[in-house]
Write an enzyme that holds these catalytic residues in place. Structure first.
Site, PDB file in Angstrom:
ATOM      1  N   ASP A 135       0.963  -1.020  -0.151  1.00 47.83           N
ATOM      2  CA  ASP A 135       0.104   0.063  -0.019  1.00 47.83           C
ATOM      3  C   ASP A 135       0.742   1.266  -0.039  1.00 47.83           C
ATOM      4  O   ASP A 135       0.386   2.503   0.477  1.00 47.83           O
ATOM      5  CB  ASP A 135      -0.772   0.086   1.186  1.00 47.83           C
ATOM      6  CG  ASP A 135      -1.840  -1.296   1.295  1.00 47.83           C
ATOM      7  OD1 ASP A 135      -2.162  -1.650   0.075  1.00 47.83           O
ATOM      8  OD2 ASP A 135      -2.306  -1.602   2.366  1.00 47.83           O
ATOM      9  N   LYS A 191       1.763   2.180  -5.221  1.00 47.30           N
ATOM     10  CA  LYS A 191       2.401   1.507  -6.458  1.00 47.30           C
ATOM     11  C   LYS A 191       1.405   1.801  -7.844  1.00 47.30           C
ATOM     12  O   LYS A 191       1.725   2.294  -8.717  1.00 47.30           O
ATOM     13  CB  LYS A 191       2.493   0.319  -6.261  1.00 47.30           C
ATOM     14  CG  LYS A 191       3.508  -0.527  -5.151  1.00 47.30           C
ATOM     15  CD  LYS A 191       3.512  -1.675  -5.078  1.00 47.30           C
ATOM     16  CE  LYS A 191       2.335  -2.532  -4.274  1.00 47.30           C
ATOM     17  NZ  LYS A 191       2.268  -2.094  -3.107  1.00 47.30           N
ATOM     18  N   GLY A 217      -4.421  -4.380  -3.826  1.00 45.18           N
ATOM     19  CA  GLY A 217      -5.609  -3.100  -4.182  1.00 45.18           C
ATOM     20  C   GLY A 217      -4.813  -1.944  -4.434  1.00 45.18           C
ATOM     21  O   GLY A 217      -3.906  -1.401  -3.507  1.00 45.18           O
ATOM     22  N   HIS A 218      -4.728  -1.506  -5.896  1.00 47.46           N
ATOM     23  CA  HIS A 218      -4.030  -0.335  -6.276  1.00 47.46           C
ATOM     24  C   HIS A 218      -4.697   0.725  -6.686  1.00 47.46           C
ATOM     25  O   HIS A 218      -5.612   0.338  -7.734  1.00 47.46           O
ATOM     26  CB  HIS A 218      -3.068  -0.857  -7.418  1.00 47.46           C
ATOM     27  CG  HIS A 218      -2.044  -2.125  -7.019  1.00 47.46           C
ATOM     28  ND1 HIS A 218      -1.148  -2.476  -7.887  1.00 47.46           N
ATOM     29  CD2 HIS A 218      -1.722  -2.691  -5.821  1.00 47.46           C
ATOM     30  CE1 HIS A 218      -0.192  -3.355  -7.188  1.00 47.46           C
ATOM     31  NE2 HIS A 218      -0.748  -3.365  -5.877  1.00 47.46           N
ATOM     32  N   GLN A 265       1.967  -5.933  -3.085  1.00 47.40           N
ATOM     33  CA  GLN A 265       2.297  -6.144  -1.707  1.00 47.40           C
ATOM     34  C   GLN A 265       3.860  -5.414  -1.449  1.00 47.40           C
ATOM     35  O   GLN A 265       3.924  -4.542  -2.087  1.00 47.40           O
ATOM     36  CB  GLN A 265       2.570  -7.706  -1.384  1.00 47.40           C
ATOM     37  CG  GLN A 265       1.244  -8.318  -1.185  1.00 47.40           C
ATOM     38  CD  GLN A 265       0.669  -8.981  -2.439  1.00 47.40           C
ATOM     39  OE1 GLN A 265       1.563  -9.544  -3.267  1.00 47.40           O
ATOM     40  NE2 GLN A 265      -0.658  -8.434  -2.766  1.00 47.40           N
ATOM     41  N   ARG A 268      -9.849  -2.794   5.990  1.00 50.23           N
ATOM     42  CA  ARG A 268      -9.700  -2.854   7.281  1.00 50.23           C
ATOM     43  C   ARG A 268      -8.657  -1.392   7.509  1.00 50.23           C
ATOM     44  O   ARG A 268      -7.836  -1.027   6.755  1.00 50.23           O
ATOM     45  CB  ARG A 268      -8.690  -3.866   7.834  1.00 50.23           C
ATOM     46  CG  ARG A 268      -9.611  -5.285   7.609  1.00 50.23           C
ATOM     47  CD  ARG A 268      -8.624  -6.564   7.801  1.00 50.23           C
ATOM     48  NE  ARG A 268      -7.875  -6.728   6.578  1.00 50.23           N
ATOM     49  CZ  ARG A 268      -6.900  -7.551   6.567  1.00 50.23           C
ATOM     50  NH1 ARG A 268      -6.517  -8.463   7.644  1.00 50.23           N
ATOM     51  NH2 ARG A 268      -5.952  -7.552   5.616  1.00 50.23           N
TER      52      ARG A 268
HETATM   53  P1  GDP Z   1      -0.839   0.360  -3.541  1.00 46.82           P
HETATM   54  O1  GDP Z   1      -1.432  -1.025  -3.166  1.00 46.82           O
HETATM   55  O2  GDP Z   1       0.410   0.508  -3.359  1.00 46.82           O
HETATM   56  O3  GDP Z   1      -1.150   0.565  -5.089  1.00 46.82           O
HETATM   57  O4  GDP Z   1      -1.288   1.536  -2.470  1.00 46.82           O
HETATM   58  P2  GDP Z   1      -3.003   1.518  -2.162  1.00 46.82           P
HETATM   59  O5  GDP Z   1      -3.813   2.084  -3.398  1.00 46.82           O
HETATM   60  O6  GDP Z   1      -3.446   0.407  -1.599  1.00 46.82           O
HETATM   61  O7  GDP Z   1      -2.717   2.644  -1.043  1.00 46.82           O
HETATM   62  C1  GDP Z   1      -2.204   3.935  -1.207  1.00 46.82           C
HETATM   63  C2  GDP Z   1      -3.311   4.941  -0.915  1.00 46.82           C
HETATM   64  O8  GDP Z   1      -2.670   6.376  -0.723  1.00 46.82           O
HETATM   65  C3  GDP Z   1      -4.301   5.172  -1.952  1.00 46.82           C
HETATM   66  O9  GDP Z   1      -5.603   5.588  -1.236  1.00 46.82           O
HETATM   67  C4  GDP Z   1      -3.804   6.060  -2.755  1.00 46.82           C
HETATM   68  O10 GDP Z   1      -4.750   7.069  -3.411  1.00 46.82           O
HETATM   69  C5  GDP Z   1      -3.167   7.043  -1.570  1.00 46.82           C
HETATM   70  N1  GDP Z   1      -2.037   8.136  -2.141  1.00 46.82           N
HETATM   71  C6  GDP Z   1      -1.192   7.554  -3.116  1.00 46.82           C
HETATM   72  N2  GDP Z   1      -0.055   8.667  -2.877  1.00 46.82           N
HETATM   73  C7  GDP Z   1      -0.392   9.550  -2.041  1.00 46.82           C
HETATM   74  C8  GDP Z   1       0.073  10.813  -1.722  1.00 46.82           C
HETATM   75  O11 GDP Z   1       1.198  11.092  -1.856  1.00 46.82           O
HETATM   76  N3  GDP Z   1      -0.629  11.370  -0.707  1.00 46.82           N
HETATM   77  C9  GDP Z   1      -1.805  11.070  -0.156  1.00 46.82           C
HETATM   78  N4  GDP Z   1      -2.494  11.844   0.734  1.00 46.82           N
HETATM   79  N5  GDP Z   1      -2.427   9.960  -0.559  1.00 46.82           N
HETATM   80  C10 GDP Z   1      -1.745   9.231  -1.507  1.00 46.82           C
HETATM   81  P1  IMO Z   2      -0.857  -4.324  -2.221  1.00 44.86           P
HETATM   82  O1  IMO Z   2      -0.481  -4.600  -3.595  1.00 44.86           O
HETATM   83  C1  IMO Z   2      -1.104  -4.383   1.943  1.00 44.86           C
HETATM   84  C2  IMO Z   2      -1.189  -8.630   3.726  1.00 44.86           C
HETATM   85  C3  IMO Z   2      -2.208  -9.095   4.403  1.00 44.86           C
HETATM   86  C4  IMO Z   2      -1.922 -10.087   5.395  1.00 44.86           C
HETATM   87  C5  IMO Z   2      -0.651 -10.754   4.578  1.00 44.86           C
HETATM   88  C6  IMO Z   2      -0.941 -12.112   3.709  1.00 44.86           C
HETATM   89  O2  IMO Z   2      -2.157  -3.440  -2.290  1.00 44.86           O
HETATM   90  O3  IMO Z   2       0.257  -3.589  -1.632  1.00 44.86           O
HETATM   91  P2  IMO Z   2      -2.490 -12.601   1.803  1.00 44.86           P
HETATM   92  O4  IMO Z   2      -4.071 -12.066   1.323  1.00 44.86           O
HETATM   93  O5  IMO Z   2      -1.669 -12.320   0.828  1.00 44.86           O
HETATM   94  O6  IMO Z   2      -2.688 -14.303   2.311  1.00 44.86           O
HETATM   95  O7  IMO Z   2      -2.197 -11.949   3.255  1.00 44.86           O
HETATM   96  O8  IMO Z   2      -0.318  -9.827   3.477  1.00 44.86           O
HETATM   97  N1  IMO Z   2      -1.293  -8.058   2.365  1.00 44.86           N
HETATM   98  C7  IMO Z   2      -1.115  -6.987   2.029  1.00 44.86           C
HETATM   99  N2  IMO Z   2      -1.191  -5.608   2.669  1.00 44.86           N
HETATM  100  N3  IMO Z   2      -1.109  -4.556   0.748  1.00 44.86           N
HETATM  101  C8  IMO Z   2      -1.209  -5.643  -0.278  1.00 44.86           C
HETATM  102  O9  IMO Z   2      -1.552  -5.503  -1.297  1.00 44.86           O
HETATM  103  C9  IMO Z   2      -1.406  -6.642   0.632  1.00 44.86           C
HETATM  104  N4  IMO Z   2      -1.713  -8.156  -0.054  1.00 44.86           N
HETATM  105  C10 IMO Z   2      -1.439  -8.894   1.134  1.00 44.86           C
HETATM  106  O10 IMO Z   2      -3.105  -8.027   4.935  1.00 44.86           O
HETATM  107  O11 IMO Z   2      -1.498  -9.484   6.453  1.00 44.86           O
HETATM  108 MG    MG Z   3      -2.873  -1.249  -1.806  1.00 43.23          MG
END
Ligand code: GDP
Ligand code: IMO
Ligand code: MG
Length: 427
Positions: free
Chosen positions: A13, A16, A40-41, A222, A301
Site C-alpha cells: 500500500d 504503487k 488493491g492498487h 504487496q 480494514r
Molecule cells: P498500492 O497498493 O501500493 O497501490 O497503494 P494503495 O492504493 O493500496 O494505497 C495507497 C493509498 O494512498 C491510496 O488511497 C492512494 O490514493 C493514496 N495515495 C497515494 N499517494 C498519495 C500521496 O502522496 N498522498 C496522499 N495523501 N495519498 C496518496
Molecule cells: P498491495 O499490492 C497490504 C497482507 C495481508 C496479510 C498478509 C497475507 O495493495 O500493496 P494474503 O491475502 O496475501 O494471504 O495476506 O499480507 N497483504 C497486503 N497488505 N497491501 C497488499 O497489497 C497486501 N496483500 C496482502 O493483509 O497481512
Molecule cells: Mg494496496
C-alpha cells in the site's frame, strides 16, 4: 533494452498503483508478476478513484499493453467484476490486456481453504485478505494447481473436479459453512468470460517486447516486508514480492532488468497481523491513520500506522537492488511539528542493532528515533521540488544519504497531478 521494475519497499500500500499510472506514458507495456486479488492498487485522476486488484495499472492508457504474468494467482470471478467495472470508461480492455497461460487459477475452494486455515489459527492468524492466495500458491508448489492455459483443454472440467474434490476432502476437517454450487455457478461463468481474452505465452511476449526496443514496466504487488522469504515470516504473503520475483514471475532474465524503482511512504503502515517495530498506539498514530485515510483498498480494514523505519527500508533497498526511490504521502506528515525516523533498534537483551534482524518476529524491538523538524505546511498546489518547504527537503536529503539511493519523486496527494519530480526519470 531493459525492463524496469516498480516495487513496494514496506508492508504494501505504498502507492504503487498511483505511480505506475503516472509513469505509464513513458512505457509501452505494463506487466504484473506476482500476487493476485489480495492487492488493491488505487489510481486517482479526473476526480475519479479506481481500485485495481489483478489488472495492471497501465489499463487506463489507451496506447499501453498490459500483461498478467505467470507469477500471478488469478481469481476469474474477481477478474470479471474488475473488467465489468471498467465498462463505463470506454477502454479498449480486450485489445490491451493479455493473460499468461501459465498464470495459476484461484478456485472457489482455495478461498474456502484460506478462510478455514485462518479461522483455525485463532489469535495467531496472519490477517490474510482471504482471497485464496496462500492455498493457490500451495497448489502451485505442490504441482497440483490449475493454470489459465488449462481452460483451453477439453479436460478442464475433469482437472477442476479432481482438485476441488481434494479441497472439499480437506475442508471436512474444518468447521466452515459454504454453498459450493452457488460458488461454482459464478466461477464457471467467469471462466467463460476469461476465455474470451488473449491467453498468451507471456514470457515470449515480454521478452520480444524488450528485445524490439519497447519499454516495459513490471508492477509489483504487496511490499518487500511481506515477501515469503525476506518478510516477517510467517506474517507474509505467499509470493516473492522482491525484484527476483519479477524475473520468475515474467520469465525475464536478470541481465534484462534496468531500473529498480523502490516506492515507500514517508511513514509506515501495515494491515493484518505481524511485527511492526515503529507502530504507534498514541495520538500521533491516530493522526497518521486519519490524515492518510489509512484503510485497506481490498478489505477496508484500518491500517496500523507508525514512523518511518530506516533499518527495514535499507534492508528492502539491499534485497531489491533499488536504483531510484519514490517517496509517497509527504502531505500526510504536514500537520506534525516534529517527525521521527527509526534509525536502529534496542533488542530485548539491551544491545542495539541497525539491521532488520531475523528476531523481528519473536522479539520486541524498541525503535531508536531521530527527531526532525516537521514542515508543518500544506503542500497543495506545489509542483516544483524547489518550492517544497526546506524541512521536507531536509527529510529527503537525510533519507537519500542514509539509503545511498536518490529519491526522485515526492508525492503530495492521491491524484496523478500531485506528483513532484526531483529529477525526472529518463526511460
Ligand atoms: P498500492 O497498493 O501500493 O497501490 O497503494 P494503495 O492504493 O493500496 O494505497 C495507497 C493509498 O494512498 C491510496 O488511497 C492512494 O490514493 C493514496 N495515495 C497515494 N499517494 C498519495 C500521496 O502522496 N498522498 C496522499 N495523501 N495519498 C496518496
Ligand atoms: P498491495 O499490492 C497490504 C497482507 C495481508 C496479510 C498478509 C497475507 O495493495 O500493496 P494474503 O491475502 O496475501 O494471504 O495476506 O499480507 N497483504 C497486503 N497488505 N497491501 C497488499 O497489497 C497486501 N496483500 C496482502 O493483509 O497481512
Ligand atoms: Mg494496496
Amino acid at each position: 533494452m531493459a525492463i524496469d521494475l516498480l516495487l513496494g519497499l514496506q508492508w504494501g500500500d505504498e502507492g504503487k498503483g498511483k505511480i505506475v499510472d503516472f509513469l505509464a506514458p513513458k512505457y509501452n507495456l505494463v506487466a504484473r508478476f506476482q500476487g493476485g486479488p489480495n492487492a488493491g492498487h488505487t489510481l486517482e485522476f479526473d476526480g475519479i478513484k479506481h481500485v485495481l486488484h489483478q489488472i495492471p495499472s497501465g489499463i487506463f492508457r489507451d496506447t499501453i499493453k498490459n500483461v498478467i504474468g505467470n507469477g500471478v494467482v488469478l481469481d476469474p470471478v474477481i477478474f470479471k467484476q474488475e473488467i465489468e467495472a471498467l465498462d463505463k470508461f470506454d477502454l479498449n480492455v480486450h485489445a490491451n490486456l493479455f493473460v499468461s497461460k501459465k498464470t495459476q487459477l484461484i478456485l472457489p475452494t482455495h478461498r474456502l481453504l484460506d478462510a478455514a486455515y485462518e479461522k483455525a489459527k485463532g489469535v495467531e492468524k496472519i490477517g490474510s485478505t482471504l482471497k485464496g492466495i496462500g492455498p493457490t500458491y500451495q497448489d502451485k508448489i505442490a504441482r497440483t494447481g490449475l493454470r489459465v492455459g488449462d481452460l483451453l483443454s477439453q479436460r478442464f472440467k475433469d482437472k477442476y473436479q479432481r482438485l476441488r474434490n481434494k479441497h472439499l476432502g480437506i475442508l471436512k476437517e474444518y468447521d466452515l459453512s459454504y454453498n459450493i454450487e452457488e460458488l461454482e455457478t459464478k466461477f464457471f461463468e467467469s471462466i467463460d468470460f476469461l476465455r474470451s481474452f488473449k491467453l498468451i505465452e507471456s514470457e515470449y511476449y515480454v521478452n520480444e517486447a524488450i528485445d524490439s526496443g519497447q519499454k516495459v514496466l513490471a508492477e509489483g504487488a504487496q511490499g518487500s516486508l511481506l515477501d515469503v522469504d525476506f518478510g516477517s515470516y510467517p506474517f507474509v504473503t505467499s509470493s516473492n514480492t522482491t525484484s527476483s520475483g519479477a524475473c520468475s514471475g515474467l520469465g525475464i532474465p536478470p541481465n534484462k532488468v534496468g531500473e529498480v524503482y523502490g516506492i515507500f511512504k514517508a511513514y509506515c503502515t501495515r494491515v493484518g497481523s505481524g511485527p511492526f517495530p515503529t507502530e504507534l498506539f498514541d495520538a500521533d498514530g491516530d493522526r497518521l491513520q486519519k490524515e492518510g485515510h489509512e484503510f485497506g483498498a481490498t478489505t477496508g480494514r484500518p491500517r496500523r500506522c507508525g514512523w518511518l523505519d530506516l533499518p527495514a527500508l535499507k534492508y528492502a533497498v539491499m534485497i531489491n537492488g533499488v536504483t531510484q526511490l519514490f517517496m509517497m504521502k509527504a502531505d500526510v506528515l504536514s500537520t506534525f511539528e516534529k517527525v521521527k525516523v527509526c534509525i536502529g533498534y534496542k533488542r530485548e537483551d539491551g544491545t542495539e542493532t541497525d539491521i532488520f534482524p531475523y528476531e523481528v518476529v519473536a522479539e520486541r524491538l524498541d525503535p531508536i528515533y531521530k527527531t526532525m523538524n516537521g514542515w508543518h505546511a500544506s503542500l497543495s498546489g506545489i509542483s516544483e521540488y524547489d518550492q517544497l518547504p526546506s524541512e521536507l527537503k531536509d527529510y529527503v536529503s537525510f533519507l537519500t544519504e542514509e539509503l545511498n539511493v536518490p529519491i526522485n519523486i515526492v508525492s503530495t496527494g492521491p491524484d496523478r497531478t500531485e506528483t513532484i519530480w526531483r529529477t525526472e526519470v529518463a526511460v
